[in-house]
Motif scaffolding. Sequence first.
Motif, PDB file in Angstrom:
ATOM      1  N   THR A 264       0.846  -1.192   0.000  1.00  0.00           N
ATOM      2  CA  THR A 264       0.000   0.000   0.000  1.00  0.00           C
ATOM      3  C   THR A 264       0.883   1.244   0.000  1.00  0.00           C
ATOM      4  N   SER A 265       0.381   2.263  -0.646  1.00  0.00           N
ATOM      5  CA  SER A 265       1.185   3.467  -0.826  1.00  0.00           C
ATOM      6  C   SER A 265       1.039   4.414   0.350  1.00  0.00           C
ATOM      7  N   GLY A 266       2.058   5.206   0.539  1.00  0.00           N
ATOM      8  CA  GLY A 266       1.974   6.330   1.470  1.00  0.00           C
ATOM      9  C   GLY A 266       1.907   5.992   2.943  1.00  0.00           C
ATOM     10  N   ALA A 308       0.809  -0.237 -10.882  1.00  0.00           N
ATOM     11  CA  ALA A 308       1.335  -0.564  -9.560  1.00  0.00           C
ATOM     12  C   ALA A 308       0.384  -0.138  -8.435  1.00  0.00           C
ATOM     13  N   TRP A 309      -0.786   0.303  -8.793  1.00  0.00           N
ATOM     14  CA  TRP A 309      -1.799   0.686  -7.812  1.00  0.00           C
ATOM     15  C   TRP A 309      -2.924  -0.338  -7.917  1.00  0.00           C
ATOM     16  N   ILE A 310      -3.700  -0.516  -6.889  1.00  0.00           N
ATOM     17  CA  ILE A 310      -4.789  -1.502  -6.949  1.00  0.00           C
ATOM     18  C   ILE A 310      -5.748  -1.168  -8.096  1.00  0.00           C
ATOM     19  N   THR A 311      -5.964   0.115  -8.318  1.00  0.00           N
ATOM     20  CA  THR A 311      -6.851   0.534  -9.396  1.00  0.00           C
ATOM     21  C   THR A 311      -6.301   0.054 -10.742  1.00  0.00           C
ATOM     22  N   GLY A 312      -4.971   0.056 -10.862  1.00  0.00           N
ATOM     23  CA  GLY A 312      -4.348  -0.456 -12.082  1.00  0.00           C
ATOM     24  C   GLY A 312      -4.555  -1.953 -12.223  1.00  0.00           C
ATOM     25  N   GLY A 384     -15.280   8.123 -14.356  1.00  0.00           N
ATOM     26  CA  GLY A 384     -15.103   7.611 -12.993  1.00  0.00           C
ATOM     27  C   GLY A 384     -14.047   8.394 -12.240  1.00  0.00           C
ATOM     28  N   SER A 385     -14.131   8.358 -10.917  1.00  0.00           N
ATOM     29  CA  SER A 385     -13.150   9.026 -10.069  1.00  0.00           C
ATOM     30  C   SER A 385     -12.973   8.191  -8.810  1.00  0.00           C
ATOM     31  N   ALA A 386     -11.734   8.012  -8.376  1.00  0.00           N
ATOM     32  CA  ALA A 386     -11.464   7.317  -7.112  1.00  0.00           C
ATOM     33  C   ALA A 386     -10.099   7.695  -6.603  1.00  0.00           C
ATOM     34  N   GLY A 387      -9.888   7.454  -5.337  1.00  0.00           N
ATOM     35  CA  GLY A 387      -8.569   7.671  -4.744  1.00  0.00           C
ATOM     36  C   GLY A 387      -8.595   8.679  -3.626  1.00  0.00           C
ATOM     37  N   GLU A 388      -9.481   9.649  -3.736  1.00  0.00           N
ATOM     38  CA  GLU A 388      -9.600  10.691  -2.718  1.00  0.00           C
ATOM     39  C   GLU A 388     -11.019  11.228  -2.801  1.00  0.00           C
ATOM     40  N   PRO A 389     -11.417  11.976  -1.790  1.00  0.00           N
ATOM     41  CA  PRO A 389     -12.713  12.647  -1.938  1.00  0.00           C
ATOM     42  C   PRO A 389     -12.627  13.632  -3.098  1.00  0.00           C
ATOM     43  N   ASP A 411     -18.331   8.352  -8.693  1.00  0.00           N
ATOM     44  CA  ASP A 411     -17.329   8.497  -7.638  1.00  0.00           C
ATOM     45  C   ASP A 411     -17.312   7.189  -6.867  1.00  0.00           C
ATOM     46  N   MET A 412     -16.189   6.500  -6.927  1.00  0.00           N
ATOM     47  CA  MET A 412     -16.120   5.177  -6.300  1.00  0.00           C
ATOM     48  C   MET A 412     -15.139   5.194  -5.160  1.00  0.00           C
ATOM     49  N   TRP A 413     -15.567   4.624  -4.060  1.00  0.00           N
ATOM     50  CA  TRP A 413     -14.676   4.507  -2.910  1.00  0.00           C
ATOM     51  C   TRP A 413     -14.129   3.093  -2.828  1.00  0.00           C
ATOM     52  N   TRP A 414     -12.812   2.983  -2.798  1.00  0.00           N
ATOM     53  CA  TRP A 414     -12.202   1.661  -2.548  1.00  0.00           C
ATOM     54  C   TRP A 414     -10.815   1.790  -1.980  1.00  0.00           C
ATOM     55  N   GLN A 415     -10.223   0.642  -1.719  1.00  0.00           N
ATOM     56  CA  GLN A 415      -8.900   0.581  -1.083  1.00  0.00           C
ATOM     57  C   GLN A 415      -8.138  -0.604  -1.668  1.00  0.00           C
ATOM     58  N   THR A 416      -6.816  -0.589  -1.485  1.00  0.00           N
ATOM     59  CA  THR A 416      -6.013  -1.750  -1.868  1.00  0.00           C
ATOM     60  C   THR A 416      -6.618  -2.996  -1.218  1.00  0.00           C
ATOM     61  N   GLU A 417      -7.074  -2.828   0.004  1.00  0.00           N
ATOM     62  CA  GLU A 417      -7.617  -3.942   0.772  1.00  0.00           C
ATOM     63  C   GLU A 417      -8.951  -4.452   0.222  1.00  0.00           C
ATOM     64  N   GLY A 516     -12.601  11.539   4.916  1.00  0.00           N
ATOM     65  CA  GLY A 516     -11.141  11.420   4.930  1.00  0.00           C
ATOM     66  C   GLY A 516     -10.695  10.320   5.871  1.00  0.00           C
ATOM     67  N   ARG A 517      -9.396  10.080   5.896  1.00  0.00           N
ATOM     68  CA  ARG A 517      -8.861   9.068   6.796  1.00  0.00           C
ATOM     69  C   ARG A 517      -9.093   9.519   8.232  1.00  0.00           C
ATOM     70  N   MET A 518      -9.405   8.583   9.102  1.00  0.00           N
ATOM     71  CA  MET A 518      -9.634   8.934  10.498  1.00  0.00           C
ATOM     72  C   MET A 518      -8.363   9.509  11.124  1.00  0.00           C
TER      73      MET A 518
HETATM   74  C1  6R9 Z   1      -8.450   2.875  -4.678  1.00  0.00           C
HETATM   75  C2  6R9 Z   1      -7.485   3.478  -3.711  1.00  0.00           C
HETATM   76  C3  6R9 Z   1      -7.452   3.947  -0.168  1.00  0.00           C
HETATM   77  C4  6R9 Z   1      -7.912   5.242   0.492  1.00  0.00           C
HETATM   78  C5  6R9 Z   1      -9.247   5.106   1.160  1.00  0.00           C
HETATM   79  C6  6R9 Z   1      -9.737   6.554   1.144  1.00  0.00           C
HETATM   80  C7  6R9 Z   1      -9.232   7.090  -0.181  1.00  0.00           C
HETATM   81  C8  6R9 Z   1     -10.314   6.088  -2.245  1.00  0.00           C
HETATM   82  C9  6R9 Z   1     -12.041   7.381  -2.505  1.00  0.00           C
HETATM   83  C10 6R9 Z   1     -11.342   7.792  -1.341  1.00  0.00           C
HETATM   84  C11 6R9 Z   1     -12.904   9.443  -0.962  1.00  0.00           C
HETATM   85  C12 6R9 Z   1     -13.235   8.109  -2.864  1.00  0.00           C
HETATM   86  N1  6R9 Z   1     -10.264   6.975  -1.222  1.00  0.00           N
HETATM   87  N2  6R9 Z   1     -11.369   6.334  -3.028  1.00  0.00           N
HETATM   88  N3  6R9 Z   1     -11.775   8.818  -0.577  1.00  0.00           N
HETATM   89  N4  6R9 Z   1     -13.617   9.131  -2.062  1.00  0.00           N
HETATM   90  N5  6R9 Z   1     -13.947   7.806  -3.962  1.00  0.00           N
HETATM   91  O1  6R9 Z   1      -7.349   4.679  -3.651  1.00  0.00           O
HETATM   92  O2  6R9 Z   1      -6.772   2.600  -2.896  1.00  0.00           O
HETATM   93  O3  6R9 Z   1      -4.459   3.559  -2.518  1.00  0.00           O
HETATM   94  O4  6R9 Z   1      -5.424   1.772  -1.007  1.00  0.00           O
HETATM   95  O5  6R9 Z   1      -6.261   4.131  -0.913  1.00  0.00           O
HETATM   96  O6  6R9 Z   1      -8.100   6.259  -0.496  1.00  0.00           O
HETATM   97  O7  6R9 Z   1      -9.156   7.255   2.197  1.00  0.00           O
HETATM   98  O8  6R9 Z   1      -9.104   4.558   2.449  1.00  0.00           O
HETATM   99  P1  6R9 Z   1      -5.651   2.984  -1.825  1.00  0.00           P
END
Ligand code: 6R9
Length: 652
Positions: A264-266, A308-312, A384-389, A411-417, A516-518
Amino acid sequence: MSTTQTETAIWDIETVDPAKALEIETMRGNVASNPEAFWLEQAGRLDWATFPTIANTSSFEGDVSIRWYEDGQLNVSVNCLDRHLADRGDEVALVWQGNDPGVSRQLTFRELHAEVCRIANALKSLGIRRGDRVAIHLPMTPEVVACMLACARIGAVHVVLFGGFSPEGIGERLIDSGAVAVITCDAARRGPKTIPHKVTIDAALKHTGSIGSVKNVIVVNVSDTVVPMLPGRDHDYTALVSGQSTTCEPEIMNAEDVFFLLYTSGSTGKPKAIVHTTGGYLVWAAYTVDVTFAAERGTTHWCTADVAWITGHTFVVYGPLANGTTTLLFEGLMGWPHAGRWWEIIDRFNVSSFFTAPTAIRALMRDGDDLPRRHSLASLRRLGSAGEPISPDAWLWYYEIVGQKRCPVIDMWWQTETAGPMLSAIAGAQPLRPGWATTGIPGVCPSLTNEKGEELVGSGEAEGCLCFNTSWPGQTRSIWGDHKRFCETYFSFSKGRYFSGDGARRDGQGYLMITGRMDDVINVSGHRIGTAEIEDAVATDHSVAEAAAVGISHDLKGQGIVVFVVARSTRVPPSEAHLTKVISERIGRYATPEKIYLVAELPKTRSGKIVRRLLRKIASQETDSLGDLSSLADVTVVPALIGQVKEQFQPA
Ligand code: 6R9
């Protein structure tokens, strides 16, 4: 947070198609009444060597065990390639646009299949076997996709690493994953620059020393750069692969065999490799791409994420190919050699679904409306958009200027997990709302808890910690080599739930907005303020392209707020006093920042996430202990930033 007027405007747009709404409602009903049957039906999206008879046998309790399709057997490359050969073998699987605008390549499913078999045979000739870890350190070239699929063909576990990692960062990951081979290139091209790859791997291997397990390094020639080759260890890709047979018997994998690891990044501390397994991941990749993006045959799908990102992994490689759609891979940079590069690619290859990150949308927005307007963009159907708010402002710009008000913005919310989107609007099935990641897709059960991990039951308005009450096929199984850390990180916060680490707000209709992240919460005199909340407030000002807020320690308040702002135009930069007013008006006086710095660029990971940890250090004048910079997309941003902050800093 977002302007009510804006929300209402979009909320009212009639995007609902009754047939689509009914289809999705039926899916939700089916999964609620019989989840086993629903998920076994979804398994039918794939070709299995042995079709599973059971779907979910997971438990979030105790030693947490996530298992899906346990008695099923399959091969991922067969599902992405072989099974399409009969009816679409000569259709394009992969469109590749090189860094140089004059260079592109298209590979049909048949051609990609042949290349994958050749590489698979080459890997076998080096003694690489099922279960072995293979690190892939390549730029966005067709070989990266082919190598991932070749690993899948022989059951090797791929570990795709960002090209931008430092030798130390790579070395650490090679040791942690126990990789036996690395596939890299001479040097990558990124816009006008050449980025060394092979010499980075050489340095990384020096770093791993005798604890490293890498026996072979395969070097793809990407840019005709001469690199040192160590006889016996290093192999030229073309020499190794080109003479191999174009058939290779696929390894039949158990559904729960490890498929890939992804760091996972960052994150701070020891790198953590997220483990994904074979059957559940691929069902989930095929399902989520189709449900959110409608993966129709003959359409071209472009997700700009680095592989190299989960989205990739899911939205560039496995999801589109498992669905038999064309995926586009772009080697170059967004704004090189000219600012309209992305729009040109969309028109040139008739891209129908386009997916990127808010950070890119903000940068494109900064370049103005003229550029996208100068292109047709008529092929686009979905954005599509993902990765941050994504701020309502950026959402609307994307919708109006890029999508020409005819393409839904998803707008899709997801994570590497999570391996794929968990929260997402489904076009046609529900109204869209800028800034809101909407609702769980059919089959996922989001919930909010308070800070003690107790569920905020019901579907009414609430704000809390985003959790999931049940497992889904693409859920990570563990952290590689550290199941204890896995259980603690995700399952100790709220009993019987997966905790995402994100905060979210729920409205009366059950829509969810990510706050956002807690761990990105700033506590000013007892007021908890999400960094995203401050950033959104600043971003409503038209002079602002991008903002990042961090907390620094403060004698009186506990924490104080510092905001870094990138102006939309350097000609008319916003004043600090004006932005301070914007923040205190929108959030409250307690959110008044200690300092606002105008900077040229923010530090980001290669997946576009702002590295607030670094900004926190810079804002606290702790620039001699910046820590690991290996995940940064561009390290040169750091000294520039320190310089700009120094210039504007006035001691209290
Ligand atoms: C896919 C990806 C995960 C963290 C996640 C959250 C943020 C991802 C988002 C979003 C707001 C969205 N995040 N999508 N926040 N709106 N549509 O980004 O994976 O690199 O593991 O990051 O990214 O905070 O917990 P990853």
